[in-house]
Design an enzyme around this catalytic site. Sequence first.
Site, PDB file in Angstrom:
ATOM      1  N   ILE A 126       0.832  -1.169  -0.084  1.00 18.00           N
ATOM      2  CA  ILE A 126      -0.087   0.123  -0.008  1.00 18.00           C
ATOM      3  C   ILE A 126       0.881   1.250   0.102  1.00 18.00           C
ATOM      4  O   ILE A 126       1.678   1.427   1.093  1.00 18.00           O
ATOM      5  CB  ILE A 126      -1.058  -0.045   1.204  1.00 18.00           C
ATOM      6  CG1 ILE A 126      -1.974  -1.175   1.077  1.00 18.00           C
ATOM      7  CG2 ILE A 126      -1.860   1.415   1.490  1.00 18.00           C
ATOM      8  CD1 ILE A 126      -3.002  -1.531   2.054  1.00 18.00           C
ATOM      9  N   TYR A 128       0.510   4.923   0.393  1.00 20.48           N
ATOM     10  CA  TYR A 128      -0.330   6.060   0.790  1.00 20.48           C
ATOM     11  C   TYR A 128       0.627   7.064   1.425  1.00 20.48           C
ATOM     12  O   TYR A 128       0.800   8.004   0.857  1.00 20.48           O
ATOM     13  CB  TYR A 128      -1.522   5.623   1.845  1.00 20.48           C
ATOM     14  CG  TYR A 128      -2.535   5.091   1.495  1.00 20.48           C
ATOM     15  CD1 TYR A 128      -2.778   4.875   0.157  1.00 20.48           C
ATOM     16  CD2 TYR A 128      -3.175   4.304   2.413  1.00 20.48           C
ATOM     17  CE1 TYR A 128      -4.101   4.035  -0.292  1.00 20.48           C
ATOM     18  CE2 TYR A 128      -4.500   3.568   2.215  1.00 20.48           C
ATOM     19  CZ  TYR A 128      -4.805   3.381   0.850  1.00 20.48           C
ATOM     20  OH  TYR A 128      -6.000   2.521   0.543  1.00 20.48           O
ATOM     21  N   THR A 135       0.110  11.751   9.110  1.00 25.96           N
ATOM     22  CA  THR A 135      -1.301  11.647   9.735  1.00 25.96           C
ATOM     23  C   THR A 135      -2.072  12.523   8.627  1.00 25.96           C
ATOM     24  O   THR A 135      -3.485  12.535   8.738  1.00 25.96           O
ATOM     25  CB  THR A 135      -1.360  12.233  11.001  1.00 25.96           C
ATOM     26  OG1 THR A 135      -0.385  11.158  11.933  1.00 25.96           O
ATOM     27  CG2 THR A 135      -2.544  12.620  11.658  1.00 25.96           C
ATOM     28  N   GLU A 243     -11.302  -2.676   7.567  1.00 30.62           N
ATOM     29  CA  GLU A 243     -10.555  -3.043   8.840  1.00 30.62           C
ATOM     30  C   GLU A 243     -11.036  -2.938  10.220  1.00 30.62           C
ATOM     31  O   GLU A 243     -10.514  -3.599  11.151  1.00 30.62           O
ATOM     32  CB  GLU A 243      -8.948  -2.446   8.718  1.00 30.62           C
ATOM     33  CG  GLU A 243      -8.068  -2.882   7.631  1.00 30.62           C
ATOM     34  CD  GLU A 243      -7.903  -4.275   7.775  1.00 30.62           C
ATOM     35  OE1 GLU A 243      -7.469  -4.949   8.734  1.00 30.62           O
ATOM     36  OE2 GLU A 243      -8.466  -5.197   7.114  1.00 30.62           O
ATOM     37  N   GLU A 372      -3.665   9.771  19.120  1.00 30.50           N
ATOM     38  CA  GLU A 372      -4.032  10.940  19.315  1.00 30.50           C
ATOM     39  C   GLU A 372      -5.259  11.316  18.327  1.00 30.50           C
ATOM     40  O   GLU A 372      -6.172  11.750  18.778  1.00 30.50           O
ATOM     41  CB  GLU A 372      -2.979  11.888  18.868  1.00 30.50           C
ATOM     42  CG  GLU A 372      -1.963  11.811  20.020  1.00 30.50           C
ATOM     43  CD  GLU A 372      -0.811  10.608  20.025  1.00 30.50           C
ATOM     44  OE1 GLU A 372      -1.007   9.997  19.021  1.00 30.50           O
ATOM     45  OE2 GLU A 372      -0.465  10.223  20.974  1.00 30.50           O
TER      46      GLU A 372
END
Lengths: 387, 363
Positions: A126, A128, A135, A243, A372
């Site tokens: 993957i 990304y 984040t 997921e 977080e």
Amino acid sequence: MNYQWAAEHLAFRDEVETFIHEWRTPALLREYRAREGAGGGPLLTEYYAALQQKGWMRMCWPREHGGEGQNPIYRFILVETMEYWGMPYGNLTYTSIAPTLATHGSEEQKQRYLPGIWSGEYTFAIGYSEPNAGTDLASLRTRAEKVSGGWRVQGQKIWTSLAAQSTHIWLAVRTDPDRPKHAGISLMVIETGSEGVTIRPLPTLSGLTTYETFYDNVFVPDENLIGPLHGGWEIIMHALNHERVGLSPTGNLARNYDLLVEHLMKHAAQKLQDPVLRIRLAEMKMEVQRHRALAVCNAVSIARDEMSPGLASMAKVSGSELRYRMTNLAMDLLGRAGALTEAAGELAPGGGRQESTWRASPILRFGGGTNEVQRSIIAARHLGMAR
Amino acid sequence: MELELGETRQLLRAAVRKFLEAECSFERVRECEREGRADLKLWRALCAQGYLATPFPSELGGGDGGIKDAGLLVEEVARRAALLPIVEVLASALTLHHHGAGDDATTLLQQTLSGEALPVPALLEAQDDFDRIELRAPAADGLRGEKFFVDYATAASHHLVTARDSDGELALYVVATDDAALKCEALPNLGRTPQSRVRYDGARARRISGPDGVAFLVQVARALTCAQLLACMDASLSRTVAYTNVRKQFGRPLSTFQAVQHHAADMAMHIESSRFLTYETLDALDRGVASEEQVALTKASLSRALPDVVMTGHQLHGGQGYIEENDLYFFTIRGKDRCLAWGSAEECLGIVARGVEQKARWL
């Protein structure tokens, strides 16, 4: 209100356990570890074929996508049982890419990719994250520019796990830099061996290797664009949603507890009688039950087809933080031997399981959406706090 | 696995909540606290509504519910911080129902459900240990000895007292509180609930159950106390969320600060896992399959969670939550007192510690 598992759910768990005991050999587990979770080894291929035969991998998929349309609670039970016994049940290629392809891919793309995924022949890495888009993923900068018959991709990805073992890379690219950042992203499949793809290994603290991948003017044909042009963000979100049900399982935590106690019973029977140590173990057992509570709440909510992002985030935070705390305490209880690695042989308790899990635990907290971010999701979506 | 309340229970909960919100203002609770007494008028009204009988079979005038329904009632009362002996009476009545023997037990149960009688357990002695009971079974001259930490002892019509038979076995005896040979001394406590040290100087006592009844009483009361803890945590969090959503500093609501959000998220996680464990345990008790370990583990978990939750609530309220004009304190003090009632975290972990060799549950 009923907190009992239905008979058919327990029967399914038993069936999965029977299958596991049939296939769970040291050789298979060795191959699984050596392949770092990718498919493709001879024993794994045979095992995955048997798993496919059972129909469990796709049993919760919608019928129109080739599944059986079973309730997602079966997926939860499958994941928990496999996790308890440390057995492979498909990496992200199976559990996230395949259902996303089934939903967003064209008929031709499904024919092209899905059979190879089922047989274990194809593994997708993957792509990304980027060095400057973690984040804040939507700020990714890898560009795809339109050329005749396809696209030219230029850029860099990081944490492209399994890249070296993969046949394909599932790549998020910017196809329109002038649109708002979420609206200019598209999803493409690149064959890992394509000209212009460079893979650089990044060994991690866990002992597994992740990869940095570079794309230098890589040609991607038109037919490899997944879903609508500039519609990549929705697909990324969809892939993550798959997921949610088996997220942060209790199985491996319970197994960790059981193995620790088994070790103490066998090698430190006297120590195990120490009342202070027993209280520590009782606390650990209590924490595993606290986590199970959140994991089951999340699974039951998904099985009822409710969107409860707060519960999914709770399970993720709880499981990942407990994994660290639990192995941390286990190592303390084991003393110096707790830090011995698998390579130390017989002296390493449980084959160095506590040490290796402790070492691997950071990724669970920052990966898959940092804790977080998860806590902010809980505040906004579960508690309705003003943002 | 069905975690939703279902329609009947939702209606019950809504009705009890509405009733308590109408009848029990926080000012009224403050008044009872100041006077150190239970709210008996409210108790009678609650019984008159028939809520107390909900967990019992219809033959007894009940609603054919179970221990889970008892949990819901307890939660609602605790959400109002009402000074009512709800755990004490429900645990006593459930024990009389499941383990009571003889006409005395039957009559007392009927009177309890109709609101005429108010029995509370009197188990602990100076050692604060459910197993270390020295009180001897009453001889010809009645029951003689002391019980400690008896909640709502002075509001009660009867005490259910543990004492040892001649063969050393624990049994449950009922003592009427109008007996002149019974003296209560108030024990002021953090929770500001009426609590007493009770001296029995030849009180008349009748045996109503053996060791099974005693064990059952402890398990049920321990699990119902978890429902109190859950409600206290939930009340503390909902007040905290509401407050931080409106309280502004630096020109924006407190809830928009990540540091604040993350504290609240941790409170919420404690509460959701507590809710599951509490009702799972009550459900297991309903089905007669709850182990002592399961009940103790749940109580330990909630008793550990509550102080973290309520203290975080105070942290996020700042000075506003520290003054007693604000209702937040009810849940802080009642909650912590309940952490210690029916087995503290330490005591309950001690029970779990006996069975550490057994495998951990994962499904």
